[in-house]
Design a protein around this motif. Sequence first.
Motif, PDB file in Angstrom:
ATOM      1  N   LYS A  61       0.830  -1.200   0.000  1.00 24.54           N
ATOM      2  CA  LYS A  61       0.000   0.000   0.000  1.00 24.54           C
ATOM      3  C   LYS A  61       0.867   1.254   0.000  1.00 24.54           C
ATOM      4  N   GLY A  62       0.599   2.145  -0.949  1.00 26.64           N
ATOM      5  CA  GLY A  62       1.375   3.368  -1.080  1.00 26.64           C
ATOM      6  C   GLY A  62       2.319   3.363  -2.261  1.00 26.64           C
ATOM      7  N   VAL A  63       2.602   2.183  -2.818  1.00 26.79           N
ATOM      8  CA  VAL A  63       3.425   2.097  -4.028  1.00 26.79           C
ATOM      9  C   VAL A  63       2.547   2.471  -5.217  1.00 26.79           C
ATOM     10  N   THR A  64       2.989   3.428  -6.026  1.00 27.44           N
ATOM     11  CA  THR A  64       2.154   3.965  -7.097  1.00 27.44           C
ATOM     12  C   THR A  64       2.602   3.573  -8.502  1.00 27.44           C
ATOM     13  N   ASN A  65       3.820   3.119  -8.647  1.00 30.57           N
ATOM     14  CA  ASN A  65       4.293   2.790  -9.996  1.00 30.57           C
ATOM     15  C   ASN A  65       5.532   1.907  -9.891  1.00 30.57           C
ATOM     16  N   SER A  66       5.936   1.384 -11.024  1.00 35.62           N
ATOM     17  CA  SER A  66       7.100   0.522 -11.083  1.00 35.62           C
ATOM     18  C   SER A  66       8.130   1.085 -12.054  1.00 35.62           C
ATOM     19  N   SER A  67       9.390   1.012 -11.661  1.00 35.15           N
ATOM     20  CA  SER A  67      10.482   1.325 -12.579  1.00 35.15           C
ATOM     21  C   SER A  67      10.987   0.084 -13.283  1.00 35.15           C
ATOM     22  N   GLY A  68      10.461  -1.074 -12.885  1.00 30.27           N
ATOM     23  CA  GLY A  68      10.835  -2.318 -13.536  1.00 30.27           C
ATOM     24  C   GLY A  68      11.457  -3.316 -12.587  1.00 30.27           C
ATOM     25  N   ALA A  69      11.469  -4.567 -13.020  1.00 31.77           N
ATOM     26  CA  ALA A  69      12.085  -5.651 -12.265  1.00 31.77           C
ATOM     27  C   ALA A  69      12.866  -6.521 -13.232  1.00 31.77           C
ATOM     28  N   GLY A  70      13.807  -7.272 -12.701  1.00 34.33           N
ATOM     29  CA  GLY A  70      14.623  -8.108 -13.560  1.00 34.33           C
ATOM     30  C   GLY A  70      15.101  -9.356 -12.854  1.00 34.33           C
ATOM     31  N   ALA A  71      15.489 -10.335 -13.651  1.00 40.45           N
ATOM     32  CA  ALA A  71      16.092 -11.560 -13.144  1.00 40.45           C
ATOM     33  C   ALA A  71      17.168 -11.986 -14.125  1.00 40.45           C
ATOM     34  N   SER A  72      18.235 -12.550 -13.603  1.00 47.69           N
ATOM     35  CA  SER A  72      19.359 -12.903 -14.470  1.00 47.69           C
ATOM     36  C   SER A  72      20.039 -14.172 -13.984  1.00 47.69           C
TER      37      SER A  72
ATOM     38  N   PHE B 106      23.543 -15.517 -10.024  1.00 44.50           N
ATOM     39  CA  PHE B 106      22.110 -15.380 -10.241  1.00 44.50           C
ATOM     40  C   PHE B 106      21.624 -14.136  -9.509  1.00 44.50           C
ATOM     41  N   GLY B 107      20.604 -13.466 -10.049  1.00 49.12           N
ATOM     42  CA  GLY B 107      20.133 -12.248  -9.403  1.00 49.12           C
ATOM     43  C   GLY B 107      18.674 -11.944  -9.660  1.00 49.12           C
ATOM     44  N   HIS B 108      18.042 -11.284  -8.688  1.00 51.98           N
ATOM     45  CA  HIS B 108      16.684 -10.743  -8.804  1.00 51.98           C
ATOM     46  C   HIS B 108      16.715  -9.299  -8.332  1.00 51.98           C
ATOM     47  N   SER B 109      15.948  -8.418  -8.970  1.00 50.68           N
ATOM     48  CA  SER B 109      15.912  -7.019  -8.544  1.00 50.68           C
ATOM     49  C   SER B 109      14.585  -6.393  -8.916  1.00 50.68           C
ATOM     50  N   VAL B 110      14.234  -5.314  -8.208  1.00 52.81           N
ATOM     51  CA  VAL B 110      13.013  -4.565  -8.517  1.00 52.81           C
ATOM     52  C   VAL B 110      13.171  -3.137  -8.017  1.00 52.81           C
ATOM     53  N   SER B 111      12.604  -2.187  -8.765  1.00 53.17           N
ATOM     54  CA  SER B 111      12.626  -0.776  -8.381  1.00 53.17           C
ATOM     55  C   SER B 111      11.212  -0.224  -8.538  1.00 53.17           C
ATOM     56  N   VAL B 112      10.719   0.464  -7.494  1.00 51.46           N
ATOM     57  CA  VAL B 112       9.350   0.981  -7.521  1.00 51.46           C
ATOM     58  C   VAL B 112       9.282   2.415  -7.024  1.00 51.46           C
ATOM     59  N   ILE B 113       8.114   3.027  -7.224  1.00 47.82           N
ATOM     60  CA  ILE B 113       7.902   4.448  -6.946  1.00 47.82           C
ATOM     61  C   ILE B 113       6.716   4.615  -6.007  1.00 47.82           C
ATOM     62  N   SER B 114       6.824   5.596  -5.111  1.00 48.98           N
ATOM     63  CA  SER B 114       5.689   5.995  -4.276  1.00 48.98           C
ATOM     64  C   SER B 114       5.446   7.480  -4.486  1.00 48.98           C
ATOM     65  N   GLY B 115       4.256   7.939  -4.155  1.00 46.03           N
ATOM     66  CA  GLY B 115       3.923   9.344  -4.308  1.00 46.03           C
ATOM     67  C   GLY B 115       3.523   9.690  -5.732  1.00 46.03           C
ATOM     68  N   GLU B 116       3.185  10.957  -5.937  1.00 49.04           N
ATOM     69  CA  GLU B 116       2.725  11.439  -7.241  1.00 49.04           C
ATOM     70  C   GLU B 116       3.447  12.729  -7.604  1.00 49.04           C
TER      71      GLU B 116
END
Length: 448
Positions: A143-154, A177-187
């Motif tokens: 709750k509060g996360v408004t958007n995604s900058s993307g996620a990845g796996a390698s 091996f790797g997993h990552s994610v970047s997200v945005i909150s606010g407007e």
Amino acid sequence: MSSEIDSSTLLSRASQLIDLARKAGADAADAVVVRSRSQSVSVRLGKVEGTESSENDDFSLRVFIGQRVASVSANPGFDLQALAERAVAMAKVSPEDPFACLADEASLSRAYPDLQLLDTTEVSSEMLREAALAAEAAALAVKGVTNSSGAGASAGMGGLVLATSHGFEGSYMASRFGHSVSVISGEGTGMERDYDFDSRLYYAELDDPAEIGRRAGERVIKRVNPRQVPTGKDVTVIFDPRVARGFVGHIAGAINGAAVARKSSFLRDKMGQQILKSGLSITDDPLIVRGPSSRPFDGEGVSGERLVMIEDGILKHWFLSTSTARELGLETNGRGVRGGTAVSPSSTNLALEPGDISPEDLIRSVGNGFYVTELIGHGVNMITGEYSRGATGFWIENGELTFPVSEVTIASNLKEMFMRLTPANDIDRKFGVAAPTFAIEGMTLAGR
């Protein structure tokens, strides 16, 4: 990820290349193949944005004629004899380098341990896609996360094949091996971004993608509505482990023999002197089983050993390759790394060893101060030690993390920062540079 990990054919070609270089007139030579295999998937808002897959075996030949040296590179399929003759011709017209040479034969590794660096688990593109989508979905569900900058796996692996004219032959491979994610909150102008990730040698040891996503979501919502704080001197700043690792990287750079030889390190005249508080140590160990930056031998065929680079606050060692060591009148300690056709010293599994206090108690002991979670810019002068970085994080009030802070700058000099550093006990050794949470007293904070 390709299952082809046998290096015998490449090692044979490297040995042939050396023989041809010697026949063409080289006094000595080494040949190296840097191997890499990788695949990755990136997603955003539930859709695949990109997939990549690559396999490379990059050959490099280095030849010596007296004090003259030349290096050439090629891809697989090249003409061995033509490459060897070209390298020798280049060396004949190169300027003399009094420090360039192969590692001494006596220092070469003749037997080395199995460090268990390779996980042969086959990871499909579909598995990578599902992991990336799961991480992003978990982050967006906070709750509060408004958007995604993307996620990845390698998934991938890389390694080294090395042969020298004085008898060394060896190879190794390591998986990653790797997993990552970047997200945005606010407007709008109030948007904040944060991320989380995990990286391991063994696929089964990776954090669950959904857990990575949840952590990223929880981190970013805490950053909403940041404030500036007043400018102040003599502020205690606590470094979150994510930024603490980068700070330890500054220490590694300052005790790199190449920087010392170039006189571009502010610690160049500090060998044998105290540079950290008493009781603090920094170790470097290339032989940790399943270590994230372990290697059975370095880029010159030399096996390193565990070194206490800084012991009880006293500087004991530089990171050294053979040529750098010769320039400084020393002997290599097995820290040579191949970078293209060059060899330069670098750390392996580097760690600022932990203290005895928990991070929570360390924060409580500060009273009022600044907890840094992200640093911005490159304001570090490795010649003088001057340090000035943009920072975001949380204000510490009465020993507790309170409101988020952004658009401030923290500044000091690395010499003083090293002597005022107090580590907590929460070190995580899954990264090539490991550091616990730590506090540094007496910094300047520039705010409003």
